[in-house]
Design a protein around this motif. Structure first.
Motif, mmCIF file in Angstrom:
data_model
loop_
_atom_site.group_PDB
_atom_site.id
_atom_site.type_symbol
_atom_site.label_atom_id
_atom_site.label_comp_id
_atom_site.label_asym_id
_atom_site.label_seq_id
_atom_site.Cartn_x
_atom_site.Cartn_y
_atom_site.Cartn_z
ATOM 1 N N THR A 1 44.579 44.825 50.914
ATOM 2 C CA THR A 1 43.535 45.657 50.321
ATOM 3 C C THR A 1 43.498 45.398 48.815
ATOM 4 O O THR A 1 44.552 45.303 48.171
ATOM 5 N N ALA A 2 42.308 45.216 48.289
ATOM 6 C CA ALA A 2 42.101 45.020 46.854
ATOM 7 C C ALA A 2 41.583 46.331 46.285
ATOM 8 O O ALA A 2 40.451 46.730 46.547
ATOM 9 N N ASP A 3 42.417 47.014 45.536
ATOM 10 C CA ASP A 3 42.128 48.375 45.126
ATOM 11 C C ASP A 3 41.233 48.428 43.895
ATOM 12 O O ASP A 3 41.219 47.503 43.077
ATOM 13 N N ARG A 4 40.546 49.537 43.791
ATOM 14 C CA ARG A 4 39.723 49.779 42.606
ATOM 15 C C ARG A 4 40.572 49.751 41.329
ATOM 16 O O ARG A 4 40.080 49.456 40.248
ATOM 17 N N ASN A 5 41.862 50.064 41.443
ATOM 18 C CA ASN A 5 42.718 50.122 40.259
ATOM 19 C C ASN A 5 43.086 48.752 39.700
ATOM 20 O O ASN A 5 43.788 48.662 38.679
#
Length: 588
Positions: A341-345
């Motif tokens: 998962t590539a997070d918004r953070n």
């Protein structure tokens, strides 16, 4: 409004002909059956990878339009949907909660359904809809007034319509539903209004509720109409009554891992944004200020809605770094079964498939300021000086200390889905390089009113680009290649066995890249910004590619200085379908 036109071509729903039924096997095998697309993500794992190679690096230059379809009217903005293809029909949603059935051979409309939206809907981030679901003889989609609608696939007539939540309190629904074992599973939107994130499962045939799972601790789940179990432990990580309006909207929907029989849903920002009001402004040895399960990924049992595991990407969240981004099951080069998962953070996470446990994390955007990195337990190493200040500590109590934070609240990656190639073992991430001035303000909850407690202005980091499509190695964190785009990237990505990566730009281009080198091999100007999700399928021995064109979404509404940079872009509402003519398919 609803209108119907019967089309009796290509075996498409001719009067008196039995309608084909979409089964659980169809959904499970969606990636391998190349003549149809019956799930969002081209498979419930959301890999967005096609084994088709009729169109490849040698002949993609010959890709030309086959047909185009206009959504019509004045509702020309924010076309973020992914089409579905089944039994000669394309099912595609449009902005303002519309659904179309289109003859996939000719581009002619079969029927159209327009939801009757009430006055006073409160969509946070444009009037978008990201797609439908099909199962049995029905097609399903959600509406901006937080309802789920089941339509007869042949006629477009309403079979049932159910309320997800109260739109007057700020709830809405924009994601494509997910169907698993006869259940239609939905999340909710509205995190900027002090809602409570929840996942719901209904009987797909009747619409009757089977289970609910709130994602903020202290709230009670249900199973078959009775209370089941509490989410988390009351007041373990939330102070006082803040959990009652704690946010965590599950607005992007989820994926399904059939091997572990697990739904994986992301949860949005805690509410309000002002972390000091949630007693989360200071680190605590016992992690009691984490505000679970906001900004997290949850593994959920599809049979009863019980939480199997959780992983929180941004505990003590204070920058609007939603944790909703898609979680993709994959097998790495060493044979390990993982989630990515590539997070918004701004960090890319690799998790264990069995229990969601942390494996590794890498930054995928540049110059992250809010954290120094991720520790061995998967927790961020905060830069406390880069947390927006507490208004209560200010002399006037009206505005906390302003900080410049990277990435911006629209994220290193926002909703737009990345893709995974089984051919290269790489993820292709549509990312953005931007930061923001952000500060906290006092706020109190009021039903139906924005519940932020923060102010912000987004700013680009570099003069020559904001958008960055990255080919990313999940084992090493290495960026193999990067395509830089002047405007922010906001479209989904698709990969194929033909060695291609497809992605769109706000400037209106659908582009095809070489998956190994990043070389741009083909581009087509669609007439409006591409913020849709490309798909591909096979029909009559030819491979087709489709995407929606129609600029909109969060960037022009929330983008600050970035929005000014793209305010010349035109809105639109078209479905474009392309193919390589047979006589050119073998061309060098």
């Amino acid at each position: 409004m609803h209108r119907f036109l019967l089309v009796a071509t290509a075996g498409v729903l001719a009067s008196g002909v039995a309608q084909a039924q979409v089964t659980e096997d169809d959904l499970q095998n969606d990636q391998s059956v190349t003549t149809q697309i019956v799930t969002n993500g081209m498979g419930r794992h959301l890999q967005r990878y096609s084994p088709l190679d009729i169109i490849n690096t040698s002949n993609v230059k010959n890709l030309v339009p086959a047909w185009a379809f206009s959504f019509g009217g004045e509702k020309q903005r924010g076309q973020e949907s992914q089409p579905l293809i089944y039994d000669g029909v394309m099912y595609v949603t449009g902005s303002y909660s519309r659904l179309y059935a289109i003859d996939v051979k000719t581009g002619e409309e079969i029927w159209q359904y327009d939801a009757r939206l009430p006055e006073g809907i409160l969509p946070c981030c444009d009037v978008v809809n990201r797609g439908a679901a099909i199962y049995g003889d029905k097609v399903y989609f959600g509406t901006l007034d937080a309802r789920i609608v089941a339509l007869d696939r042949k006629t477009g007539d309403v079979v049932w319509r159910k309320k997800i939540a109260d739109y007057k309190a700020g709830y809405s629904y924009t994601a494509a539903p997910l169907i698993v074992n006869g259940l239609i599973i939905t999340g909710n939107s509205g995190g900027e209004f002090g809602v409570v994130g929840e996942v719901q499962a209904r009987d797909a045939e009747t619409g009757d509720m089977v289970w609910t799972r709130p994602v903020i601790e202290g709230h009670m789940g249900t199973f078959k109409g009775e209370e089941s179990t509490m989410t988390g432990t009351l007041n373990a990580t939330w102070p006082g009554d803040m959990w009652k309006t704690g946010g965590g909207a599950t607005w992007l929907g989820g994926s399904y891992d059939a091997e572990t029989d697990t739904l994986v849903f992301g949860t949005g920002n805690p509410a309000p944004w002002n972390s000091h009001l949630r007693n989360a402004g200071e680190p605590r040895p016992d992690n009691s200020g984490d505000n679970l399960y906001a900004a997290s990924r949850l593994g959920i049992d599809p049979a009863n809605g019980e939480i199997k595991w959780h992983f929180q990407t941004t505990p003590r969240e204070g920058w609007d770094f939603d944790g909703v981004n898609e979680v993709i099951p994959f097998e790495d080069a060493n044979g390990n079964k993982r989630y990515a998962t590539a997070d918004r953070n701004g960090f890319f996470y690799v998790l264990n498939r069995e229990d969601g446990a942390f494996v590794d994390a890498f930054p995928f955007v540049k110059d992250i300021t809010w954290a120094e990195g991720i520790d061995e337990n998967g927790r961020p190493v905060f830069v406390e000086d880069n947390r927006p200040g507490d208004p209560a500590a200010a002399a006037d109590g009206a505005k906390g200390e302003n900080v410049f934070s990277i990435p911006s609240f629209l994220g290193g990656k926002n909703w737009m889905p990345m893709a995974y190639s089984q051919k290269t073992g790489l993820f292709y991430i549509p990312s953005n390089e931007w930061g923001m001035d952000i500060w906290n303000e006092p706020i109190s909850y009021k039903k139906g009113a924005a519940y932020l407690g923060a102010g912000f202005t987004i700013k680009p980091l570099f003069e020559d680009y904001i958008g960055s499509l990255k080919a990313f190695d999940p084992l090493t964190g290495e960026v193999k290649w990067e395509y830089k785009n002047n405007a922010p990237l906001w479209s989904g990505v698709m990969t194929t066995a033909g060695g291609l990566v497809f992605a769109g730009t706000p400037e209106g281009h659908l582009k095809a890249f070489n998956d190994e080198t990043g070389e741009e091999l083909w581009s087509f100007q669609t007439g409006s910004g591409v913020v849709g999700q490309p798909i591909t399928w096979e029909m009559d021995g030819e491979q087709y590619v489709a995407v929606l064109s129609g600029w909109g979404g969060a960037v022009p509404l929330w983008g600050g200085e970035v929005a000014k940079k793209v305010n010349y872009l035109n809105q639109g509402g078209l479905v474009w379908v392309f193919k390589v003519p047979k006589q050119l398919a073998s061309s060098d």
